[in-house]
Design a protein around this motif. Structure first.
Motif, mmCIF file in Angstrom:
data_model
loop_
_atom_site.group_PDB
_atom_site.id
_atom_site.type_symbol
_atom_site.label_atom_id
_atom_site.label_comp_id
_atom_site.label_asym_id
_atom_site.label_seq_id
_atom_site.Cartn_x
_atom_site.Cartn_y
_atom_site.Cartn_z
ATOM 1 N N GLU A 236 10.359 -9.697 21.523
ATOM 2 C CA GLU A 236 11.604 -9.137 22.071
ATOM 3 C C GLU A 236 11.354 -7.905 22.946
ATOM 4 N N LEU A 237 10.651 -6.920 22.412
ATOM 5 C CA LEU A 237 10.348 -5.686 23.140
ATOM 6 C C LEU A 237 9.011 -5.189 22.604
ATOM 7 N N ASP A 238 8.025 -5.090 23.479
ATOM 8 C CA ASP A 238 6.687 -4.736 22.990
ATOM 9 C C ASP A 238 6.636 -3.295 22.477
ATOM 10 N N GLY A 239 5.529 -2.958 21.862
ATOM 11 C CA GLY A 239 5.388 -1.656 21.213
ATOM 12 C C GLY A 239 5.529 -0.467 22.147
ATOM 13 N N ILE A 240 4.932 -0.551 23.331
ATOM 14 C CA ILE A 240 5.013 0.566 24.288
ATOM 15 C C ILE A 240 6.456 0.831 24.700
ATOM 16 N N HIS A 241 7.189 -0.230 25.050
ATOM 17 C CA HIS A 241 8.584 -0.048 25.463
ATOM 18 C C HIS A 241 9.469 0.373 24.281
ATOM 19 N N SER A 242 9.166 -0.133 23.094
ATOM 20 C CA SER A 242 9.898 0.288 21.891
ATOM 21 C C SER A 242 9.662 1.771 21.641
ATOM 22 N N LEU A 243 8.417 2.197 21.748
ATOM 23 C CA LEU A 243 8.055 3.607 21.565
ATOM 24 C C LEU A 243 8.843 4.492 22.531
ATOM 25 N N LEU B 139 0.821 -1.214 0.000
ATOM 26 C CA LEU B 139 0.000 0.000 0.000
ATOM 27 C C LEU B 139 0.858 1.268 0.000
ATOM 28 N N LEU B 140 1.860 1.298 0.868
ATOM 29 C CA LEU B 140 2.692 2.501 0.974
ATOM 30 C C LEU B 140 3.535 2.724 -0.275
ATOM 31 N N SER B 141 4.137 1.671 -0.794
ATOM 32 C CA SER B 141 5.009 1.849 -1.957
ATOM 33 C C SER B 141 4.211 2.270 -3.192
ATOM 34 N N ARG B 142 3.049 1.689 -3.374
ATOM 35 C CA ARG B 142 2.237 2.047 -4.550
ATOM 36 C C ARG B 142 1.616 3.428 -4.449
ATOM 37 N N ARG B 143 1.207 3.816 -3.259
ATOM 38 C CA ARG B 143 0.493 5.081 -3.112
ATOM 39 C C ARG B 143 1.400 6.266 -2.817
ATOM 40 N N THR B 144 2.649 5.999 -2.361
ATOM 41 C CA THR B 144 3.471 7.123 -1.917
ATOM 42 C C THR B 144 4.894 7.127 -2.455
ATOM 43 N N GLY B 145 5.443 5.971 -2.762
ATOM 44 C CA GLY B 145 6.835 5.890 -3.190
ATOM 45 C C GLY B 145 7.829 5.981 -2.042
ATOM 46 N N ILE B 146 7.356 5.963 -0.811
ATOM 47 C CA ILE B 146 8.235 6.088 0.349
ATOM 48 C C ILE B 146 9.170 4.874 0.447
ATOM 49 N N LYS B 147 10.393 5.114 0.906
ATOM 50 C CA LYS B 147 11.330 4.011 1.150
ATOM 51 C C LYS B 147 10.924 3.333 2.458
ATOM 52 N N ILE B 148 10.998 2.002 2.474
ATOM 53 C CA ILE B 148 10.516 1.249 3.627
ATOM 54 C C ILE B 148 11.614 0.332 4.163
ATOM 55 N N ILE B 149 11.794 0.388 5.475
ATOM 56 C CA ILE B 149 12.707 -0.500 6.184
ATOM 57 C C ILE B 149 11.841 -1.359 7.103
ATOM 58 N N TRP B 150 12.152 -2.644 7.185
ATOM 59 C CA TRP B 150 11.360 -3.565 7.995
ATOM 60 C C TRP B 150 12.117 -4.001 9.237
ATOM 61 N N ALA B 151 11.478 -3.818 10.383
ATOM 62 C CA ALA B 151 11.966 -4.384 11.646
ATOM 63 C C ALA B 151 10.974 -5.457 12.071
ATOM 64 N N LYS B 152 11.483 -6.634 12.403
ATOM 65 C CA LYS B 152 10.615 -7.771 12.722
ATOM 66 C C LYS B 152 10.299 -7.891 14.205
ATOM 67 N N ASP B 153 10.942 -7.065 15.034
ATOM 68 C CA ASP B 153 10.627 -7.061 16.466
ATOM 69 C C ASP B 153 10.949 -5.678 17.038
ATOM 70 N N GLY B 154 10.516 -5.464 18.273
ATOM 71 C CA GLY B 154 10.679 -4.155 18.895
ATOM 72 C C GLY B 154 12.116 -3.761 19.143
ATOM 73 N N LEU B 155 12.935 -4.706 19.558
ATOM 74 C CA LEU B 155 14.343 -4.413 19.812
ATOM 75 C C LEU B 155 15.051 -3.995 18.527
ATOM 76 N N GLU B 156 14.769 -4.706 17.444
ATOM 77 C CA GLU B 156 15.352 -4.352 16.149
ATOM 78 C C GLU B 156 14.903 -2.951 15.720
ATOM 79 N N ALA B 157 13.651 -2.609 15.976
ATOM 80 C CA ALA B 157 13.140 -1.273 15.628
ATOM 81 C C ALA B 157 13.912 -0.184 16.359
ATOM 82 N N VAL B 158 14.140 -0.391 17.646
ATOM 83 C CA VAL B 158 14.885 0.593 18.446
ATOM 84 C C VAL B 158 16.312 0.728 17.918
ATOM 85 N N GLN B 159 16.965 -0.396 17.638
ATOM 86 C CA GLN B 159 18.349 -0.372 17.147
ATOM 87 C C GLN B 159 18.448 0.323 15.786
ATOM 88 N N ILE B 160 17.511 0.038 14.899
ATOM 89 C CA ILE B 160 17.533 0.668 13.579
ATOM 90 C C ILE B 160 17.329 2.176 13.708
#
Length: 138
Positions: A65-72, A26-47
């Motif tokens: 690994e790390l839930d959304g609230i703690h990742s946030l 949806l995002l790539s077709r409608r916006t062209g935004i570059k997308i990076i994927w994190a598969k867990d909360g800890l990876e999201a924080v590190q990225i």
């Protein structure tokens, strides 16, 4: 509404590969935004700590690994201005309030209303771009 976000990058923190593919499509077709994927909360924080080109985070609440609230909270500790939009399939009574108090810039239930999400992302990207420019020029 048309969006041209070719100059922006979003991190999508989503542990379910099918949900990620849906958002990515949806995002790539409608916006062209570059997308990076994190598969867990800890990876999201590190990225987010390592990659300063991220302009927005779409964060699932129920992550391994790390839930959304703690990742946030950790993402906002590192960069309080980086927009983080929560997405969840299982919203409980006070989760939205808890997320907003923790610094979330938006909260969306799945299935996502893509038009509302894109409109909110547009607002967040515009605001963050201005904030980033102001900080760099001061």
């Amino acid at each position: 509404m048309n969006y041209d976000w070719n100059n922006f990058t979003t991190l999508v923190a989503e542990d379910d590969p099918l949900n990620f593919k849906y958002i990515e499509l949806l995002l790539s077709r409608r916006t062209g935004i570059k997308i990076i994927w994190a598969k867990d909360g800890l990876e999201a924080v590190q990225i987010c700590k390592k990659n300063k080109s991220i302009d927005l985070v779409l964060l699932d609440l129920q992550l391994p690994e790390l839930d959304g609230i703690h990742s946030l909270k950790r993402i906002k500790e590192n960069n309080p201005y980086l927009p983080v939009i929560i997405q969840t399939a299982n919203s409980w009574n006070n989760e939205e309030e808890e997320c907003m108090e923790a610094g979330a810039d938006g909260f969306f239930n799945k299935p996502l209303n893509i038009d509302k999400l894109l409109l909110h992302m547009s607002y967040c990207l515009s605001t963050y771009s201005l904030m980033r420019e102001t900080l760099l020029n001061s």
